[in-house]
Scaffold this motif. Structure first.
Motif, PDB file in Angstrom:
ATOM      1  N   GLY A  86      86.867  62.015  34.908  1.00 22.68           N
ATOM      2  CA  GLY A  86      87.057  63.454  34.709  1.00 22.68           C
ATOM      3  C   GLY A  86      88.256  63.761  33.835  1.00 22.68           C
ATOM      4  O   GLY A  86      88.189  64.597  32.923  1.00 22.68           O
ATOM      5  N   LEU A  87      89.373  63.075  34.100  1.00 20.02           N
ATOM      6  CA  LEU A  87      90.591  63.302  33.311  1.00 20.02           C
ATOM      7  C   LEU A  87      90.373  62.938  31.843  1.00 20.02           C
ATOM      8  O   LEU A  87      90.743  63.702  30.937  1.00 20.02           O
ATOM      9  N   LEU A  88      89.754  61.784  31.604  1.00 17.35           N
ATOM     10  CA  LEU A  88      89.497  61.357  30.225  1.00 17.35           C
ATOM     11  C   LEU A  88      88.586  62.342  29.499  1.00 17.35           C
ATOM     12  O   LEU A  88      88.857  62.733  28.356  1.00 17.35           O
ATOM     13  N   GLN A  89      87.515  62.742  30.157  1.00 17.84           N
ATOM     14  CA  GLN A  89      86.549  63.638  29.512  1.00 17.84           C
ATOM     15  C   GLN A  89      87.182  64.981  29.161  1.00 17.84           C
ATOM     16  O   GLN A  89      86.996  65.500  28.054  1.00 17.84           O
ATOM     17  N   VAL A  90      87.954  65.543  30.088  1.00 18.39           N
ATOM     18  CA  VAL A  90      88.603  66.843  29.848  1.00 18.39           C
ATOM     19  C   VAL A  90      89.668  66.730  28.755  1.00 18.39           C
ATOM     20  O   VAL A  90      89.719  67.552  27.827  1.00 18.39           O
ATOM     21  N   VAL A  91      90.505  65.703  28.838  1.00 21.17           N
ATOM     22  CA  VAL A  91      91.601  65.548  27.869  1.00 21.17           C
ATOM     23  C   VAL A  91      91.065  65.257  26.467  1.00 21.17           C
ATOM     24  O   VAL A  91      91.502  65.867  25.478  1.00 21.17           O
ATOM     25  N   THR A  93      88.057  65.878  25.174  1.00 22.93           N
ATOM     26  CA  THR A  93      87.357  67.050  24.632  1.00 22.93           C
ATOM     27  C   THR A  93      88.355  68.103  24.167  1.00 22.93           C
ATOM     28  O   THR A  93      88.226  68.665  23.066  1.00 22.93           O
ATOM     29  N   THR A  94      89.366  68.369  24.996  1.00 22.30           N
ATOM     30  CA  THR A  94      90.379  69.378  24.644  1.00 22.30           C
ATOM     31  C   THR A  94      91.121  68.984  23.372  1.00 22.30           C
ATOM     32  O   THR A  94      91.349  69.823  22.483  1.00 22.30           O
ATOM     33  N   LEU A  95      91.493  67.704  23.251  1.00 19.51           N
ATOM     34  CA  LEU A  95      92.220  67.233  22.066  1.00 19.51           C
ATOM     35  C   LEU A  95      91.369  67.341  20.801  1.00 19.51           C
ATOM     36  O   LEU A  95      91.850  67.786  19.751  1.00 19.51           O
ATOM     37  N   LEU A  96      90.099  66.936  20.885  1.00 19.94           N
ATOM     38  CA  LEU A  96      89.221  66.994  19.709  1.00 19.94           C
ATOM     39  C   LEU A  96      89.042  68.430  19.227  1.00 19.94           C
ATOM     40  O   LEU A  96      89.128  68.718  18.026  1.00 19.94           O
ATOM     41  N   VAL A  97      88.799  69.345  20.155  1.00 24.75           N
ATOM     42  CA  VAL A  97      88.615  70.758  19.790  1.00 24.75           C
ATOM     43  C   VAL A  97      89.913  71.334  19.251  1.00 24.75           C
ATOM     44  O   VAL A  97      89.927  72.080  18.259  1.00 24.75           O
ATOM     45  N   MET A  98      91.024  70.987  19.885  1.00 27.29           N
ATOM     46  CA  MET A  98      92.327  71.497  19.450  1.00 27.29           C
ATOM     47  C   MET A  98      92.639  71.050  18.020  1.00 27.29           C
ATOM     48  O   MET A  98      93.066  71.862  17.181  1.00 27.29           O
ATOM     49  N   PHE A 112      93.891  76.511  24.095  1.00 27.72           N
ATOM     50  CA  PHE A 112      93.054  77.323  24.978  1.00 27.72           C
ATOM     51  C   PHE A 112      91.574  77.177  24.620  1.00 27.72           C
ATOM     52  O   PHE A 112      90.718  77.083  25.511  1.00 27.72           O
ATOM     53  N   LEU A 113      91.267  77.130  23.327  1.00 19.23           N
ATOM     54  CA  LEU A 113      89.881  76.942  22.902  1.00 19.23           C
ATOM     55  C   LEU A 113      89.359  75.575  23.361  1.00 19.23           C
ATOM     56  O   LEU A 113      88.192  75.439  23.758  1.00 19.23           O
ATOM     57  N   GLY A 114      90.244  74.571  23.336  1.00 20.14           N
ATOM     58  CA  GLY A 114      89.870  73.255  23.855  1.00 20.14           C
ATOM     59  C   GLY A 114      89.536  73.310  25.333  1.00 20.14           C
ATOM     60  O   GLY A 114      88.561  72.686  25.791  1.00 20.14           O
ATOM     61  N   PHE A 115      90.331  74.081  26.092  1.00 22.64           N
ATOM     62  CA  PHE A 115      90.042  74.261  27.516  1.00 22.64           C
ATOM     63  C   PHE A 115      88.682  74.936  27.724  1.00 22.64           C
ATOM     64  O   PHE A 115      87.918  74.567  28.619  1.00 22.64           O
ATOM     65  N   LEU A 116      88.384  75.939  26.891  1.00 24.86           N
ATOM     66  CA  LEU A 116      87.110  76.653  27.022  1.00 24.86           C
ATOM     67  C   LEU A 116      85.914  75.719  26.838  1.00 24.86           C
ATOM     68  O   LEU A 116      84.912  75.824  27.548  1.00 24.86           O
ATOM     69  N   VAL A 117      86.045  74.809  25.890  1.00 28.68           N
ATOM     70  CA  VAL A 117      84.916  73.942  25.538  1.00 28.68           C
ATOM     71  C   VAL A 117      84.771  72.759  26.495  1.00 28.68           C
ATOM     72  O   VAL A 117      83.665  72.262  26.719  1.00 28.68           O
ATOM     73  N   CYS A 118      85.865  72.310  27.107  1.00 34.31           N
ATOM     74  CA  CYS A 118      85.825  71.043  27.867  1.00 34.31           C
ATOM     75  C   CYS A 118      85.021  71.128  29.161  1.00 34.31           C
ATOM     76  O   CYS A 118      84.550  70.111  29.668  1.00 34.31           O
ATOM     77  N   PHE A 119      84.843  72.328  29.707  1.00 36.88           N
ATOM     78  CA  PHE A 119      84.134  72.443  30.988  1.00 36.88           C
ATOM     79  C   PHE A 119      82.624  72.497  30.780  1.00 36.88           C
ATOM     80  O   PHE A 119      82.134  73.135  29.849  1.00 36.88           O
ATOM     81  N   SER A 120      81.896  71.827  31.680  1.00 33.43           N
ATOM     82  CA  SER A 120      80.432  71.798  31.628  1.00 33.43           C
ATOM     83  C   SER A 120      79.854  72.655  32.746  1.00 33.43           C
ATOM     84  O   SER A 120      80.568  73.065  33.669  1.00 33.43           O
TER      85      SER A 120
END
Length: 652
Positions: A86-91, A93-98, A112-120
């Motif tokens: 979970g930590l890897l997937q969230v981090v 995804t957030t980094l790539l989008v950021m 913040f946009l990275g946070f928006l996208v990381c959740f499924s």
């Protein structure tokens, strides 16, 4: 009452019904239909503020249920996948989008946009996992672990959002904030460990559904209000309320009571998201929206793929998980609303985000269906060693408490206790459910597999693993509850074998029609037991007794379903030779020994009073008006007895 609200809600509901009926025929996800309902109605409804406020209750109930379903046992069994995965997937995804967003916006908005996208979407993914029966596969376990981490992470992100929006922490207020937090933790501990379990137990003891449900709603909404009052988000309050109840014996029943509220308000919430879509903007920017949707799907796919590689999960399984988690989740809508409040999203970006989210969520079922084709593409890449089948979870990682091919025993009265002993003796896996909290508490302390709840509730049946069960035995005395339990069990598991105990013969046909496989009427079986004991007392041949019983039970008790007690003796006599069974009604209060049964060599076998059979009668037994005495003896002795005592009115 506000007529505008009634008019708006009526239009919304009927439109949703029509669209969902069409989507059901086309076998398309209901969530897409709810979005479409909002988009269609958005062209006609001008003011949506009131509907949006109502829909926020859906988010409250959703977070309450997530807290309710969270358990240390469930988390510990998949903690490796939940924490690391979970930590890897969230981090990631957030980094790539950021990183991609930094060229168009400042750092805080990019994060913040990275946070928006990381959740499924927990709702979409879990439904697909259950539908495909992937719960106990490696794919299902890893996916569940990542989703649990995301559900917890969203609470932390909600707390961080004001800081990203530019709010600073006033160090002078830090002692006050810490005091509030400490006080909140202490209150939660006291309430969670002592007050709530006791209150729920007392409410459950009353067996009053309304009282229990109102108490649960108060705990949910009261905790939400309390946390909001001290400056903590209502979403966190709802999660805490669910967490408090999750550690009690009443979590499963609570889930059943609250689920309808969550379903209704969550549906309105999804419709309200559709209402926010600007159709003109959507049409004018359709290519850009589709392009961004593809980018989001690819980024999340890559992030989960990297996570799977780190966890050393077989590539085929990793691909399947990556597709399942590639959409944007419903919590991101909540987060986006908070982001607008703190200036992290512009209205135009919010509209774009909504459109992209709806497309990614809508595409998930279709992408899952083409998973084999995507796997074939990866087979062509030399780096990936694609396994041929989806991997099952390792045996040592499976919970020891997983139930399969088991028996569900509904009700822990005399029948339930005997059934559980028999299952234990013959090593048949079983689980018990009962509505008496005192029984549940006592038997659970003795190590029995028992939970509190009403088996007519789908959430309770799911907790009992109804889909994996072979048989359900309903041994309760509540007739209406029996029928609803049969209906729910048959819907959740069409192949399950249903055995029902009912009190009266007249109910047998209706219980069979409801979906039962075997129905055992207590009223008739009591007479069979009496007859068997009686024949044994007179040393009758075992084969003769068995043949007579088989005759009486033939045609599913058809002859006896509407037989009055005094007619039953006639039917019994048809199968006997030198022994007669007779019955007489009592007209006045008397003791049994006032009637000279013994003098005439007759044996009283039972007293029937108010449709209840009384056995083991003493000579001093007090008879009351309308009691029915069942007695046996030779035909000659019965005739002498009746000649001496039978009066003109037909009673004694």
């Amino acid at each position: 009452m506000d007529l505008y609200l009634l008019e708006s809600m009526s239009i919304i509901l009927i439109t949703a019904v029509v669209i969902l009926l069409i989507f059901n025929k086309l076998k398309l996800p209901s969530m897409i239909g709810l979005f479409l309902t909002g988009i269609v109605l958005g062209q006609f409804i001008t003011s949506t503020s009131l509907i949006t406020e109502i829909s926020e209750l859906g988010v409250i109930f959703l977070l309450f249920i997530i807290g309710l379903e969270f358990s240390i046992e469930k988390f510990s069994s998949i903690k490796h996948y939940a924490i690391v995965g979970g930590l890897l997937q969230v981090v990631i995804t957030t980094l790539l989008v950021m990183l991609l967003s930094l060229c168009a916006m400042p750092l805080n908005r990019a994060i913040f946009l990275g946070f928006l996208v990381c959740f499924s979407s927990t709702a979409i993914v879990m439904k697909l996992i259950q539908k495909k029966q992937l719960t106990h596969t490696l794919q299902g376990r890893v996916t569940l672990g990542i989703l649990i981490f995301q559900d917890i992470a969203v609470i932390l992100v909600l707390l961080l959002t004001p800081l990203l929006g530019g709010e600073s922490i006033n160090l002078a207020l830090l002692p006050q904030i810490l005091t509030k937090l400490v006080a909140l933790v202490l209150i939660i501990l006291v309430v969670g460990l002592f007050i709530v379990p006791r209150a729920l137990k007392e409410a459950a003891k009353t067996k009053n559904r309304d009282l229990f449900m109102l108490l649960v709603l108060f705990i949910c909404l009261g905790t939400t209000f309390g946390t909001s009052a001290i400056g903590i988000s209502p979403e966190l309050g709802a999660f805490i309320a669910g967490l408090i109840i999750s550690n009690t014996d009443y979590a499963h029943q609570t889930l059943g009571y609250i689920q309808p509220f969550q379903d209704v308000f969550m549906s309105i919430f999804l419709i309200s998201i559709g209402l926010m879509i600007d159709v003109n903007y959507f049409i004018q920017n359709i290519l850009l929206i589709v392009a961004f949707s593809i980018v989001v799907l690819l980024l999340k796919f890559v992030a989960t793929l990297i996570t799977g590689e780190v966890l050393k999960i077989p590539i085929r399984t990793t691909i399947a998980i990556s597709i399942l988690l590639s959409q944007i989740g419903e919590f991101s809508f909540v987060l986006a609303g908070v982001g607008i409040t703190h200036g992290l999203l512009t209205n135009e970006l919010f509209t774009m985000f909504l459109a992209v989210s709806i497309i990614t969520m809508s595409s998930t079922p279709f992408l899952q269906n083409i998973t084999p084709r995507i796997v074939d593409l990866f087979k062509r890449i030399p780096y990936f060693q694609v396994d041929e089948e989806l991997s099952m979870i390792k045996e040592e990682e499976v919970q020891s408490q997983i139930l399969e091919n088991h028996v569900i025993i509904v009700g822990f009265g005399v029948n339930g206790k005997n059934l559980s002993r028999a299952c234990y003796h013959y090593h048949i896996p079983y689980v018990i459910v009962d509505l008496n909290p005192l029984i549940v508490e006592k038997e659970k302390a003795l190590g029995l597999p028992i939970i509190y709840g009403n088996a007519s509730n789908e959430s309770v049946l799911k907790e009992l693993k109804i889909n994996d069960a072979n048989c359900i035995i309903i041994a309760t005395s509540n007739y209406e509850s029996t029928l609803t339990t049969i209906d729910a069990a048959r819907r959740l598991n069409p192949d399950i074998h249903i055995i029902v105990r009912t009190r009266y013969l007249k109910n047998v046909d209706e219980v069979y029609a409801a979906g039962a496989d075997v129905v055992i009427p207590e009223e008739f079986e009591t007479s069979i037991v009496i007859f068997t004991k009686l024949m044994d007392y007179y040393n009758k041949d075992v084969d003769e007794i068995t043949d007579t019983i088989d005759t009486l039970r033939s045609d599913n008790y058809y002859e006896f379903r509407s037989v009055a007690p005094d007619e039953l003796t006639t039917k019994l006599n048809e199968n006997l030779t030198d022994l007669m069974v007779e019955s007489l009604y009592v007209k006045d209060k008397k003791q049994l020994d006032e009637y000279e049964f013994k003098k005439h060599d007759l044996t009283v076998t039972a007293i029937i009073r108010d449709n209840k059979t009384i056995l083991g009668i003493s000579p001093k037994f007090e008879l009351i008006e309308d009691d029915l005495i069942l007695f046996t003896g030779s035909q000659e002795n019965i005739e002498f007895f009746l000649k001496d005592y039978y009066n003109v009115d037909g009673g004694i």
